[in-house]
Design a protein around this motif. Structure first.
Motif, PDB file in Angstrom:
ATOM      1  N   SER A   2       0.916  -1.188  -0.140  1.00 43.98           N
ATOM      2  CA  SER A   2      -0.040   0.138   0.120  1.00 43.98           C
ATOM      3  C   SER A   2       0.818   1.271   0.028  1.00 43.98           C
ATOM      4  N   THR A   3       0.261   2.459  -0.322  1.00 43.10           N
ATOM      5  CA  THR A   3       0.985   3.660  -0.389  1.00 43.10           C
ATOM      6  C   THR A   3       1.079   4.269   1.001  1.00 43.10           C
ATOM      7  N   GLU A   4       0.424   3.805   2.240  1.00 47.76           N
ATOM      8  CA  GLU A   4       0.544   4.407   3.660  1.00 47.76           C
ATOM      9  C   GLU A   4       1.966   4.168   4.093  1.00 47.76           C
ATOM     10  N   ALA A   5       2.254   5.108   4.715  1.00 47.88           N
ATOM     11  CA  ALA A   5       3.677   5.378   5.280  1.00 47.88           C
ATOM     12  C   ALA A   5       4.195   3.952   6.188  1.00 47.88           C
ATOM     13  N   ILE A   6       5.413   3.579   5.929  1.00 46.32           N
ATOM     14  CA  ILE A   6       5.597   2.240   6.775  1.00 46.32           C
ATOM     15  C   ILE A   6       6.521   2.688   7.888  1.00 46.32           C
ATOM     16  N   ASP A   7       6.185   2.462   9.179  1.00 41.97           N
ATOM     17  CA  ASP A   7       6.934   2.576  10.329  1.00 41.97           C
ATOM     18  C   ASP A   7       8.164   1.798  10.336  1.00 41.97           C
ATOM     19  N   LEU A   8       9.221   2.053  10.100  1.00 35.65           N
ATOM     20  CA  LEU A   8      10.622   1.325   9.928  1.00 35.65           C
ATOM     21  C   LEU A   8      10.888   0.842  11.378  1.00 35.65           C
ATOM     22  N   ASN A   9      10.226   1.202  12.436  1.00 35.64           N
ATOM     23  CA  ASN A   9      10.538   0.697  13.834  1.00 35.64           C
ATOM     24  C   ASN A   9       9.647  -0.556  14.177  1.00 35.64           C
ATOM     25  N   SER A  10       8.748  -0.700  13.208  1.00 36.05           N
ATOM     26  CA  SER A  10       7.854  -1.882  13.449  1.00 36.05           C
ATOM     27  C   SER A  10       7.908  -3.133  12.441  1.00 36.05           C
ATOM     28  N   VAL A  11       8.913  -2.940  11.501  1.00 36.61           N
ATOM     29  CA  VAL A  11       9.247  -3.819  10.470  1.00 36.61           C
ATOM     30  C   VAL A  11       9.832  -5.028  11.305  1.00 36.61           C
ATOM     31  N   VAL A  12       9.489  -6.183  10.641  1.00 40.16           N
ATOM     32  CA  VAL A  12       9.780  -7.401  11.150  1.00 40.16           C
ATOM     33  C   VAL A  12      10.241  -8.369   9.885  1.00 40.16           C
ATOM     34  N   THR A  13      11.287  -9.246  10.409  1.00 39.66           N
ATOM     35  CA  THR A  13      11.865 -10.236   9.309  1.00 39.66           C
ATOM     36  C   THR A  13      11.771 -11.686   9.848  1.00 39.66           C
ATOM     37  N   LEU A  14      10.982 -12.290   8.829  1.00 37.81           N
ATOM     38  CA  LEU A  14      11.057 -14.023   9.524  1.00 37.81           C
ATOM     39  C   LEU A  14      12.131 -14.472   8.653  1.00 37.81           C
ATOM     40  N   THR A  59      21.256 -26.136   2.256  1.00 39.19           N
ATOM     41  CA  THR A  59      20.353 -25.145   3.044  1.00 39.19           C
ATOM     42  C   THR A  59      19.968 -23.853   2.501  1.00 39.19           C
ATOM     43  N   PHE A  60      18.726 -23.707   2.205  1.00 36.54           N
ATOM     44  CA  PHE A  60      18.144 -22.540   1.610  1.00 36.54           C
ATOM     45  C   PHE A  60      17.912 -21.767   2.799  1.00 36.54           C
ATOM     46  N   THR A  61      18.161 -20.435   2.886  1.00 37.60           N
ATOM     47  CA  THR A  61      17.517 -19.305   3.667  1.00 37.60           C
ATOM     48  C   THR A  61      16.781 -18.462   3.127  1.00 37.60           C
ATOM     49  N   THR A  62      15.477 -18.545   3.614  1.00 33.10           N
ATOM     50  CA  THR A  62      14.297 -17.493   3.180  1.00 33.10           C
ATOM     51  C   THR A  62      14.021 -16.186   3.951  1.00 33.10           C
ATOM     52  N   VAL A  63      14.043 -15.366   3.621  1.00 36.41           N
ATOM     53  CA  VAL A  63      14.144 -13.889   4.506  1.00 36.41           C
ATOM     54  C   VAL A  63      12.754 -13.192   3.959  1.00 36.41           C
ATOM     55  N   VAL A  64      11.667 -13.125   4.939  1.00 32.46           N
ATOM     56  CA  VAL A  64      10.514 -12.442   4.389  1.00 32.46           C
ATOM     57  C   VAL A  64      10.359 -11.320   5.316  1.00 32.46           C
ATOM     58  N   ARG A  65       9.995 -10.086   4.891  1.00 33.20           N
ATOM     59  CA  ARG A  65       9.807  -9.071   5.561  1.00 33.20           C
ATOM     60  C   ARG A  65       8.181  -8.493   5.660  1.00 33.20           C
ATOM     61  N   PHE A  66       7.967  -8.061   6.739  1.00 33.81           N
ATOM     62  CA  PHE A  66       6.397  -7.628   6.900  1.00 33.81           C
ATOM     63  C   PHE A  66       6.476  -6.439   7.728  1.00 33.81           C
ATOM     64  N   ALA A  67       5.492  -5.422   7.292  1.00 31.86           N
ATOM     65  CA  ALA A  67       5.424  -4.220   7.936  1.00 31.86           C
ATOM     66  C   ALA A  67       4.949  -4.010   9.603  1.00 31.86           C
ATOM     67  N   GLN A  68       4.309  -5.208  10.127  1.00 35.48           N
ATOM     68  CA  GLN A  68       3.985  -5.043  11.415  1.00 35.48           C
ATOM     69  C   GLN A  68       4.260  -6.636  11.855  1.00 35.48           C
ATOM     70  N   ALA A  69       4.485  -6.838  13.356  1.00 31.04           N
ATOM     71  CA  ALA A  69       4.935  -8.290  14.066  1.00 31.04           C
ATOM     72  C   ALA A  69       3.267  -8.756  13.764  1.00 31.04           C
ATOM     73  N   ALA A  70       2.014  -8.224  13.963  1.00 28.54           N
ATOM     74  CA  ALA A  70       0.767  -8.669  13.936  1.00 28.54           C
ATOM     75  C   ALA A  70       0.842  -9.339  12.511  1.00 28.54           C
ATOM     76  N   GLN A  71       0.867  -8.730  11.641  1.00 31.89           N
ATOM     77  CA  GLN A  71       0.971  -9.246   9.977  1.00 31.89           C
ATOM     78  C   GLN A  71       1.728 -10.292   9.857  1.00 31.89           C
ATOM     79  N   PRO A  98      11.085 -21.446  11.869  1.00 32.23           N
ATOM     80  CA  PRO A  98      11.348 -19.986  11.630  1.00 32.23           C
ATOM     81  C   PRO A  98      11.659 -19.082  12.830  1.00 32.23           C
ATOM     82  N   LEU A  99      12.579 -17.974  12.619  1.00 35.57           N
ATOM     83  CA  LEU A  99      12.862 -17.139  13.492  1.00 35.57           C
ATOM     84  C   LEU A  99      12.396 -15.813  13.168  1.00 35.57           C
ATOM     85  N   VAL A 100      12.128 -14.958  14.078  1.00 37.25           N
ATOM     86  CA  VAL A 100      11.654 -13.587  13.705  1.00 37.25           C
ATOM     87  C   VAL A 100      12.790 -12.690  14.348  1.00 37.25           C
TER      88      VAL A 100
END
Length: 187
Positions: A2-14, A59-71, A98-100
């Motif tokens: 989406s075009t809404e602003a992303i809070d970089l402090n809430s971005v999480v990585t799986l 060994t494959f490593t997959t990195v998935v980023r989400f805007a918020q921990a709840a998502q 998975p590790l967050v």
């Protein structure tokens, strides 16, 4: 996204590492494409990077980023992901773990690997940031001329720095570290 602003402090990585059983690589690659496609459709998804094994590795490593921990948690807990994990289990030697992470630590240090020497990290970071530091201010100049209040010392530096950081984190650093992965892992 989406075009809404992303809070970089809430971005999480799986971060997910899968050790693929011998002879299962083609099936795993097919499953991985399907899983990446499914993750990209999730609310708050910001990107996926797959780090493939060097040489004869498995060994494959997959990195998935989400805007918020709840998502991210919604994706982890989803029925769709549960089905995907059930599908892939027979192809894996050690299962799905998975590790967050809630910061950018994954740039250079995938889970269970040795960290590259700091001088190599500095070289790669320099190669990414230097061209941006030269180009980004030039791209903002027309807007700064049009809006003089934005062209002041503090506002212009804030805009330029934010632009460079976002470009480095989300656009340039993931493919550049993949490109230099062999060199970064050499001792």
């Amino acid at each position: 996204m989406s075009t809404e602003a992303i809070d970089l402090n809430s971005v999480v990585t799986l971060v997910i590492q899968h050790k693929v059983r011998g002879g299962s690589l083609p099936k795993y690659e097919s499953w991985l494409r399907k899983a990446v496609k499914a993750a990209r459709l999730q609310p708050g998804h910001l990107g996926v990077n797959v780090i493939r094994p060097d040489g004869g590795g498995v060994t494959f490593t997959t990195v998935v980023r989400f805007a918020q921990a709840a998502q991210l948690q919604a994706w982890i807990d989803s029925a769709e992901r549960a089905v995907l994990i059930e599908e892939v289990q027979p192809l894996l030697e050690e299962g799905d773990h998975p590790l967050v992470h809630d910061d950018a630590e994954f740039w250079f240090t995938p889970v269970d690997t040795l960290q590259p020497p700091r001088w190599k990290q500095a070289c790669v970071t320099f190669l990414v940031i230097l061209p941006l530091a030269l180009l980004v201010p030039l791209l903002w100049q027309p807007l700064f001329r049009l809006l003089p209040w934005l062209g002041g010392y503090v506002p212009s530096n804030a805009v330029i720095t934010a632009s460079i950081v976002l470009l480095v984190v989300y656009l340039f650093m993931p493919p550049v570290t993949r490109f230099f992965a062999g060199w970064l892992s050499q001792r």
